[in-house]
Each structure stands twice: as structure tokens, then as C-alpha cells.
Scaffold this motif. Structure first.
Motif, PDB file in Angstrom:
ATOM      1  N   ALA A  97      18.560 -28.384 -53.698  1.00  0.00           N
ATOM      2  CA  ALA A  97      18.788 -27.063 -53.120  1.00  0.00           C
ATOM      3  C   ALA A  97      18.040 -26.906 -51.798  1.00  0.00           C
ATOM      4  CB  ALA A  97      18.345 -25.986 -54.110  1.00  0.00           C
ATOM      5  N   ARG A  98      16.791 -27.375 -51.758  1.00  0.00           N
ATOM      6  CA  ARG A  98      16.019 -27.227 -50.524  1.00  0.00           C
ATOM      7  C   ARG A  98      16.544 -28.135 -49.425  1.00  0.00           C
ATOM      8  NH1 ARG A  98      10.380 -26.988 -53.977  1.00  0.00           N
ATOM      9  NH2 ARG A  98      10.523 -24.760 -54.494  1.00  0.00           N
ATOM     10  N   ALA A  99      17.086 -29.295 -49.793  1.00  0.00           N
ATOM     11  CA  ALA A  99      17.701 -30.170 -48.791  1.00  0.00           C
ATOM     12  C   ALA A  99      18.948 -29.507 -48.203  1.00  0.00           C
ATOM     13  CB  ALA A  99      18.049 -31.520 -49.423  1.00  0.00           C
ATOM     14  N   ALA A 100      19.766 -28.882 -49.070  1.00  0.00           N
ATOM     15  CA  ALA A 100      20.964 -28.183 -48.581  1.00  0.00           C
ATOM     16  C   ALA A 100      20.573 -27.012 -47.689  1.00  0.00           C
ATOM     17  CB  ALA A 100      21.806 -27.702 -49.762  1.00  0.00           C
ATOM     18  N   LEU A 101      19.501 -26.319 -48.064  1.00  0.00           N
ATOM     19  CA  LEU A 101      19.045 -25.198 -47.245  1.00  0.00           C
ATOM     20  C   LEU A 101      18.578 -25.681 -45.876  1.00  0.00           C
ATOM     21  CD1 LEU A 101      18.369 -22.173 -47.050  1.00  0.00           C
ATOM     22  CD2 LEU A 101      16.120 -22.692 -48.015  1.00  0.00           C
ATOM     23  N   SER A 102      17.895 -26.797 -45.817  1.00  0.00           N
ATOM     24  CA  SER A 102      17.446 -27.346 -44.533  1.00  0.00           C
ATOM     25  C   SER A 102      18.624 -27.696 -43.643  1.00  0.00           C
ATOM     26  CB  SER A 102      16.569 -28.585 -44.765  1.00  0.00           C
ATOM     27  OG  SER A 102      15.388 -28.235 -45.464  1.00  0.00           O
ATOM     28  N   ARG A 103      19.681 -28.270 -44.242  1.00  0.00           N
ATOM     29  CA  ARG A 103      20.881 -28.594 -43.448  1.00  0.00           C
ATOM     30  C   ARG A 103      21.538 -27.315 -42.933  1.00  0.00           C
ATOM     31  NH1 ARG A 103      21.825 -32.060 -47.799  1.00  0.00           N
ATOM     32  NH2 ARG A 103      23.658 -30.872 -48.471  1.00  0.00           N
ATOM     33  N   ALA A 104      21.539 -26.282 -43.755  1.00  0.00           N
ATOM     34  CA  ALA A 104      22.133 -25.017 -43.314  1.00  0.00           C
ATOM     35  C   ALA A 104      21.351 -24.417 -42.154  1.00  0.00           C
ATOM     36  CB  ALA A 104      22.178 -24.036 -44.484  1.00  0.00           C
ATOM     37  N   GLN A 105      20.033 -24.484 -42.236  1.00  0.00           N
ATOM     38  CA  GLN A 105      19.193 -23.899 -41.188  1.00  0.00           C
ATOM     39  C   GLN A 105      19.323 -24.646 -39.861  1.00  0.00           C
ATOM     40  OE1 GLN A 105      15.505 -24.160 -43.307  1.00  0.00           O
ATOM     41  NE2 GLN A 105      15.602 -22.035 -44.059  1.00  0.00           N
ATOM     42  N   ALA A 106      19.793 -25.894 -39.904  1.00  0.00           N
ATOM     43  CA  ALA A 106      19.947 -26.677 -38.678  1.00  0.00           C
ATOM     44  C   ALA A 106      21.259 -26.376 -37.954  1.00  0.00           C
ATOM     45  CB  ALA A 106      19.874 -28.176 -38.999  1.00  0.00           C
ATOM     46  N   LEU A 107      22.181 -25.666 -38.598  1.00  0.00           N
ATOM     47  CA  LEU A 107      23.477 -25.370 -37.991  1.00  0.00           C
ATOM     48  C   LEU A 107      23.381 -24.116 -37.125  1.00  0.00           C
ATOM     49  CD1 LEU A 107      25.879 -26.071 -40.999  1.00  0.00           C
ATOM     50  CD2 LEU A 107      25.508 -27.487 -38.986  1.00  0.00           C
ATOM     51  N   PRO A 108      24.175 -24.047 -36.042  1.00  0.00           N
ATOM     52  CA  PRO A 108      24.113 -22.871 -35.141  1.00  0.00           C
ATOM     53  C   PRO A 108      24.407 -21.556 -35.849  1.00  0.00           C
ATOM     54  CG  PRO A 108      25.312 -24.675 -34.094  1.00  0.00           C
ATOM     55  CD  PRO A 108      25.084 -25.081 -35.520  1.00  0.00           C
ATOM     56  N   GLN A 109      25.288 -21.584 -36.857  1.00  0.00           N
ATOM     57  CA  GLN A 109      25.672 -20.332 -37.515  1.00  0.00           C
ATOM     58  C   GLN A 109      24.478 -19.647 -38.181  1.00  0.00           C
ATOM     59  OE1 GLN A 109      27.668 -20.143 -41.382  1.00  0.00           O
ATOM     60  NE2 GLN A 109      29.475 -19.310 -40.351  1.00  0.00           N
ATOM     61  N   TRP A 110      23.456 -20.404 -38.548  1.00  0.00           N
ATOM     62  CA  TRP A 110      22.308 -19.829 -39.267  1.00  0.00           C
ATOM     63  C   TRP A 110      21.660 -18.705 -38.459  1.00  0.00           C
ATOM     64  CZ3 TRP A 110      20.457 -20.412 -44.135  1.00  0.00           C
ATOM     65  CH2 TRP A 110      19.219 -19.870 -44.407  1.00  0.00           C
ATOM     66  N   ASP A 111      21.382 -18.980 -37.183  1.00  0.00           N
ATOM     67  CA  ASP A 111      20.758 -17.969 -36.334  1.00  0.00           C
ATOM     68  C   ASP A 111      21.784 -17.005 -35.743  1.00  0.00           C
ATOM     69  OD1 ASP A 111      18.083 -18.796 -36.635  1.00  0.00           O
ATOM     70  OD2 ASP A 111      18.411 -20.427 -35.217  1.00  0.00           O
ATOM     71  N   GLU A 112      22.991 -17.506 -35.464  1.00  0.00           N
ATOM     72  CA  GLU A 112      24.011 -16.642 -34.878  1.00  0.00           C
ATOM     73  C   GLU A 112      24.353 -15.484 -35.803  1.00  0.00           C
ATOM     74  OE1 GLU A 112      27.245 -19.250 -34.134  1.00  0.00           O
ATOM     75  OE2 GLU A 112      26.324 -20.215 -32.384  1.00  0.00           O
ATOM     76  N   GLN A 113      24.406 -15.725 -37.115  1.00  0.00           N
ATOM     77  CA  GLN A 113      24.779 -14.693 -38.070  1.00  0.00           C
ATOM     78  C   GLN A 113      23.581 -14.201 -38.895  1.00  0.00           C
ATOM     79  OE1 GLN A 113      28.285 -15.551 -40.324  1.00  0.00           O
ATOM     80  NE2 GLN A 113      29.386 -16.395 -38.571  1.00  0.00           N
ATOM     81  N   GLU A 114      22.379 -14.618 -38.489  1.00  0.00           N
ATOM     82  CA  GLU A 114      21.140 -14.162 -39.143  1.00  0.00           C
ATOM     83  C   GLU A 114      21.190 -14.361 -40.656  1.00  0.00           C
ATOM     84  OE1 GLU A 114      20.334 -10.172 -37.956  1.00  0.00           O
ATOM     85  OE2 GLU A 114      19.820 -10.735 -35.906  1.00  0.00           O
ATOM     86  N   LEU A 115      21.478 -15.601 -41.039  1.00  0.00           N
ATOM     87  CA  LEU A 115      21.553 -15.918 -42.460  1.00  0.00           C
ATOM     88  C   LEU A 115      20.151 -16.045 -43.047  1.00  0.00           C
ATOM     89  CD1 LEU A 115      24.416 -18.591 -42.414  1.00  0.00           C
ATOM     90  CD2 LEU A 115      24.587 -16.155 -42.876  1.00  0.00           C
TER      91      LEU A 115
END
Length: 391
Positions: A97-115
Motif C-alpha cells: 500500500a505504501r509503495a502504491a501511495l509513493s507512486r501516486a504521489q510522484a504523478l502530476p495529478q497528485w498536486d494538481e488535484q490536491e489528492l
């Protein structure tokens, strides 16, 4: 020459395979099977809200399958990886789960949509724990995913599993909490003892109070409460005495002011009766005395309403009476009043500027309750945007 017709036919056939425009060639249409497969994927892909609904219903396998399908269809979607991480955390697969979360945080959408991973405070989860252990288990999974191995979260998880009669899971969570915080100083002693008895006897714990320790300042607040009660009693008594004294003082002020106003009116009326009006200067003096008489009549009304004191009337009367005696005295009085008004206006402007620049005081230094925040100091997630209708 005999082969010329064959050559012409060959050239004509080749030209039929060439599209208009330089270098353009025929593009083979998509096969029916490919079209059907694309339509089927688009029709069965769930929305983020639908995946969250499956996750909250405990259908974790279906929810993970749907999240993986969304990741395959939308590789740029950080939201799909975020939901996979939350689902895997609920399945107890925290490293994945934490590995998947790290990959998500590296994508542009994470900050663009304030996930972000949504999670609640310990006290809020504690309220859910007894009524709905399954829901509390999911909420704690979000905490462990976002905040790391938080000992408070493992302790609440141990309590949750014990309430749900999952003894092995409860023992494992309690052992993990002790490994991270051996003294479990954040736990309420009574709730901790109840949990330990429950694990020894395989009986659900009895919670007659909070699972986590209240604020260490609770005794201070109790003491302050007692002081405030005493102060309130003393203040009420003092206010009553003060009101009685003020009423007596007010009656005395009103009586003195009314008598003073009557005496000043008698004086000015007596002077007006003997005033001469033979020359323009005497006429102007009489006019100023009439204005003074009108002022005294206004003071009589204010005196009865306790809006002017006897001393202020006497001092003002002396100045106005002196200014009424001659043109030069009246001119000097008018200039003096104008200067005083200008100074007062300047003072008010300076005071307004100081209020504008004044800053508020800093935050309180009192420690928060163990039930209000996790070990990181955060009480809840500041970013929660994992749902929605689009990936």
C-alpha cells in the motif's frame, strides 16, 4: 510490345491502392473484436466513488480489481493508485500500500488535484470503534497508510479487534503498539487493563471511559473551573453591591446637577433682563447671552438624565459667559475651540492607525489531548480528494 498491356494494367491496379496526397496509404480499419473489447472496458470501468463504495462495504477484492482496471485504462491517474493503496492497507498489505501511495504521489495529478489520504483524529475513530468495528478498522488503515506505524493507531486497532472478538489480530496489534511505544503512555490505564483482561479471558473489553488518556492539563482545567465558579459567585455579589452604590451615587449626581442648572438659568436670565441694546456691540452681547440661556436650558434636560455633571456645567458656563461679554473675547474663544477640535481629530486619526498596525497574539502553548492528535502531531488529513466521478 506484347507485354505493354500487362504493364499498363499493373500500373492502374497499383494506383488504385494509393490515396490522394503524397505518401498517403490505406489504413486498415479496426477489427470488430478490438472495437467490442474497447466498448466493454469503457462500459464496465467503475468511477472512484463506486470503488470507494465497494471498499467501505468490505468488498475489498472487487474494489482492488476495479482500481487496477482504472490504472490500466488511465496510467496517468494518481487517484487510481491512491485508492489501490487504501484498499491494500485495509487488506493488511501495508508495504504494498505504501509503495502504491509513493507512486501516486510522484504523478502530476497528485498536486494538481490536491489528492491525499483522508483520516480522522483518534477521538473521532474511538467513537466509531465500539459501534462499528469494521468501519473503525478501515479508518485506522488510512491512518497507518498516511502517518506510518503510529503506536496510537495500533493500540486503537487492538481495542477494535478485541471488540470484534478477533483475538489473534488484537494481540498482534497490541504487541506492535508496545514495540513502538513500550510504556503506552498515551493509553488510559483503565482501558488498557480492560484490554489485557479481555485478551487473557477471550472476552470483549468493557469500556467505561476513553481508550486514550485525556489531556494532561485536565486537572489544571478542573482547578481553573473551580476558581471560575468562585470568581463568578464573588463577581455577582460584587456587581450587586456596586449597582446599589451606583444607584445612590447617580441619584445624588442628578440632584446636584439639576440644582446647578436651575441656579445658572436664574443668573443668565437676570443678566439678560438688565442687558442694554442701544449699540450694535450691546446687541451682539445680548444675542450671545440669549444663546447661553438656551444652552443652560439644554443642560437642565441632560442633568435630569444624568448626562452632564454640575462641575462640567459650571466650568463651561464660566467660559461661555466670559466669551459673551465682548466681540474680542468671543473671537478668542472661537479660535481656541477650533484649535482644540483640530487636535482631537489628529489624535483620533493616530489612534486609528495604531489599531490598524496592532497584531494579534500567538497561539496557546498548552499541549493537546492524546485523543485530539496522532503521534505526528496531526489530528486529521488536510487533503481529502480520493473520490469523484472521474479518474
Amino acid at each position: 510490345m506484347k507485354r505493354l498491356p500487362q504493364l499498363i494494367l499493373t500500373l492502374l491496379f497499383t494506383g488504385a491502392l494509393v490515396l490522394p496526397g503524397a505518401g498517403a496509404t490505406l489504413i486498415s480499419p479496426p477489427q470488430p473484436a478490438q472495437v467490442a473489447r474497447s466498448v466493454q472496458v469503457a462500459a464496465t470501468l467503475l468511477t472512484p466513488d463506486e470503488v470507494i463504495a465497494l471498499m467501505n462495504a468490505g468488498r475489498l477484492t472487487e474494489a482492488e480489481t476495479a482500481a487496477r482496471a482504472a490504472s490500466a485504462a488511465h496510467p496517468e491517474s494518481a487517484r487510481s493508485l491512491l485508492l489501490r493503496a487504501r484498499i491494500q492497507a485495509r487488506q493488511g498489505r501495508l508495504p504494498e500500500a505504501r509503495a502504491a501511495l509513493s507512486r501516486a504521489q510522484a504523478l502530476p495529478q497528485w498536486d494538481e488535484q490536491e489528492l491525499g489520504v483522508p483520516f480522522q483524529s483518534p477521538g473521532e475513530i474511538e467513537q466509531v470503534m465500539v459501534a462499528d468495528p469494521a468501519a473503525a478498522r478501515g479508518l485506522l488503515a488510512d491512518v497507518l497508510l498516511s502517518e506510518g506505524d503510529d503506536p496510537k493507531a495500533y493500540y486503537l486497532l487492538a481495542m477494535t479487534e478485541a471488540i470484534a472478538r478477533q483475538w489473534d489480530a488484537s494481540r498482534a496489534a497490541l504487541a506492535r503498539a508496545r514495540a513502538l511505544s513500550p510504556d503506552l503512555g498515551f493509553a488510559d490505564p483503565k482501558s488498557l487493563a480492560s484490554l489485557e483482561r479481555a485478551l487473557q479471558q477471550n472476552q470483549p473489553p468493557v469500556l467505561n471511559g476513553p481508550a486514550l488518556a485525556p489531556s494532561p492539563w485536565r486537572y489544571v482545567w478542573w482547578g481553573l473551573g473551580a476558581v471560575l465558579v468562585w470568581f463568578a459567585w464573588w463577581a455577582v455579589r460584587a456587581v450587586k453591591q456596586s449597582m446599589a452604590q451606583e444607584e445612590a451615587s447617580r441619584a445624588a449626581r442628578v440632584e446636584k446637577a439639576a440644582l446647578t442648572a436651575d441656579e445658572l438659568e436664574r443668573q443668565v436670565q437676570q443678566e439678560l433682563a438688565g442687558a442694554r441694546r442701544d449699540t450694535p456691540q450691546e446687541q451682539r452681547r445680548a444675542s450671545r447671552l440669549e444663546q447661553l440661556a438656551a444652552q443652560v436650558m439644554d443642560w437642565q434636560e441632560k442633568a435630569l438624565a444624568d448626562r452632564i455633571s454640575a462641575a462640567l456645567m459650571e466650568a463651561t458656563y464660566r467660559r461661555l459667559h466670559a466669551a459673551a461679554q465682548s466681540d474680542d473675547a468671543h473671537a478668542a474663544y472661537t479660535a481656541e475651540e477650533a484649535e482644540k477640535a483640530a487636535k482631537e481629530q489628529a489624535r483620533l486619526a493616530a489612534e486609528a492607525e495604531r489599531r490598524k498596525e496592532r497584531q494579534t497574539s500567538g497561539p496557546s502553548s498548552l499541549r493537546k489531548s492524546e485523543r485530539s492528535s496522532w503521534s505526528s502531531g496531526r489530528s486529521s488529513s488536510g487533503r481529502d480528494n480520493s473520490g469523484g466521478s472521474k479518474w
